[in-house]
Design an enzyme around this catalytic site. Structure first.
Site, short mmCIF file in Angstrom:
data_model
loop_
_atom_site.label_atom_id
_atom_site.label_comp_id
_atom_site.label_asym_id
_atom_site.label_seq_id
_atom_site.Cartn_x
_atom_site.Cartn_y
_atom_site.Cartn_z
N ASP A 65 0.82 -1.21 0.00
CA ASP A 65 0.00 0.00 0.00
C ASP A 65 0.85 1.27 0.00
O ASP A 65 0.68 2.16 0.85
CB ASP A 65 -0.92 0.02 1.23
CG ASP A 65 -1.72 -1.26 1.41
OD1 ASP A 65 -2.11 -1.86 0.39
OD2 ASP A 65 -1.95 -1.67 2.56
N GLU A 275 -11.37 -0.04 -3.18
CA GLU A 275 -10.53 0.51 -2.10
C GLU A 275 -9.35 1.24 -2.74
O GLU A 275 -9.21 1.30 -3.96
CB GLU A 275 -10.02 -0.59 -1.17
CG GLU A 275 -9.13 -1.61 -1.86
CD GLU A 275 -8.79 -2.81 -0.97
OE1 GLU A 275 -9.30 -2.93 0.15
OE2 GLU A 275 -7.99 -3.65 -1.43
O1 FUB Z 1 -3.18 -3.61 3.47
C1 FUB Z 1 -4.49 -3.82 3.98
C2 FUB Z 1 -5.49 -3.47 2.96
O2 FUB Z 1 -5.30 -4.27 1.79
C3 FUB Z 1 -5.40 -2.07 2.43
O3 FUB Z 1 -5.92 -1.12 3.33
C4 FUB Z 1 -6.12 -2.22 1.16
O4 FUB Z 1 -5.98 -1.14 0.30
C5 FUB Z 1 -5.51 -3.50 0.63
O5 FUB Z 1 -4.28 -3.28 0.02
#
Ligand code: FUB
Length: 375
Positions: A65, A275
């Protein structure tokens, strides 16, 4: 990873071996793609035999991320610090059990990458209990701000803020989450007029669906998102207050529309927001970039205001290796760079490694889709 690759990777990462061909080049794009010096080794192939375009930026810890920023001419990457807590995969991301952050620092793309010490640990965040997911950062008036999601003691995601005088931290967390914050994956974008906005949200394990009616409703489950003919849940955007620690307004939807001007539908899994929102501005165009989650694409939509609406344009990267897709886009050295992650080192979805590669645009402003594999 072979012993030779491990040694060369470590030397490159530490900046000791810049004379080795694997990590010395005048071309920053080639250097970025060779960052860990393993491009000629058999280990630089995926489980299904494809050769990776870029190599992990660091190998001594798992990172994911990546939110990259240029502060004082250096590149800082605010990333998740993946750990193996032995929790099995589920649809709610419980296996992503991270508990602290480490900041990465690079003086140049393709150069050595410094891994900072613990920048913030969940035990030092009064309101947070677990799952320190994808963070972001901002700088204003001599202070660095680290924005991070975490679950509180009731298992509900909120977004917190912590401050430091050093971009590497350590950061000191505010005692409470940002008032009115919910869900996860914050991205703080500062526009050319100095106004900052936070984009955030994520469905499934990110709990955005649980806030569909304005307050947390635990009874809304992942399966309730299968209303395929209804508008999809959209990322949220809110202007930040001048103190950078609070919202200046209630978060609103950043609408993502199709080519006919209609909101993307929940059933449009290849295009709808999942996301990992990141705002990038080029000229007077706002690029809202994000992950499609279960269809594993990095995509973008463009608009003429930081609030949108944004029209879906296409894919930034295809395919993605590993389940999750999370990224950032930053200008440095006269070029534009995509920071992203995959699971090259571990082959496991929750143990990821960050990478960087050049992002290029067509004359009409559309993005040239990146294939993360060489073949
Ligand atoms: O790393 C945990 C979660 O997985 C992140 O917040 C999302 O964007 C995905 O990458």
């Amino acid at each position: 990873m072979s012993k030779a690759t491990l040694i060369r990777t470590s030397l490159c990462v530490l900046g000791i071996a810049t004379a080795l061909s694997a990590c010395s080049t005048d071309d920053p794009a080639a250097a970025a793609n060779n960052a860990a010096g393993a491009t000629n080794d058999a280990e630089a192939v995926s489980m299904d035999g494809r050769r990776f375009l870029s190599q992990p930026l660091v190998t001594e810890i798992f990172t994911a991320d990546p939110s990259a920023h240029v502060f004082n001419g250096k590149i800082y990457i605010y990333a998740s610090h993946d750990v193996d807590a032995g929790i099995p995969d589920d649809d709610l991301g419980t296996q992503y059990a991270m508990h602290d952050y480490r900041v990465l620092e690079m003086e140049k793309i393709g150069g050595p990458v410094k891994v900072g010490g613990v920048a913030l640990d969940v035990k030092d965040v009064p309101w947070a209990a677990k799952q320190m997911w994808a963070p972001d950062a901002a700088f204003k008036d001599g202070t660095y701000y680290l924005y991070f999601p975490a679950k509180d003691k009731d298992g509900i995601f909120h977004i917190g803020v912590a401050t430091s005088s050093n971009p590497m931290g350590p950061f000191k967390a505010e005692p409470k989450p940002i008032a009115g914050s919910f869900s996860m994956d914050p991205n703080v974008f500062t526009d050319t007029d100095g106004t900052s906005y936070m984009y955030f949200g994520g469905i499934w394990g990110g709990q955005l669906q649980n806030w569909a009616n304005g307050k947390y409703d635990a009874s809304i489950g992942v399966t309730d998102l299968k209303a395929d003919d209804k508008p999809a849940l959209m990322p949220k955007v809110a202007k930040m207050s001048p103190d950078m620690k609070s919202y200046a307004e209630a978060p609103r939807d950043a609408q993502i529309l199709d080519e006919k001007g209609q909101p993307l539908l929940g059933g449009d899994h290849e295009r709808r927001f999942f996301e990992g929102a990141w705002m990038y501005k080029r000229g007077d165009t706002y690029y809202l970039t994000y992950s499609t989650g279960d269809t594993h694409f990095l995509v973008y939509a463009t608009g003429k205001s930081p609030y949108g609406p944004f029209t879906y344009r296409g894919k930034i990267m295809e395919p993605v290796q590993g389940w999750t897709t999370h990224h950032s886009i930053v200008d440095w050295g006269g070029k534009t760079w995509l920071f992203y992650h995959d699971t090259q080192i571990s082959g496991k979805n929750h143990l990821r490694n960050v990478k960087v590669t050049e992002l290029t645009f067509n004359p009409d402003g559309t993005i040239q889709t990146i294939n993360p594999f060489r073949d």
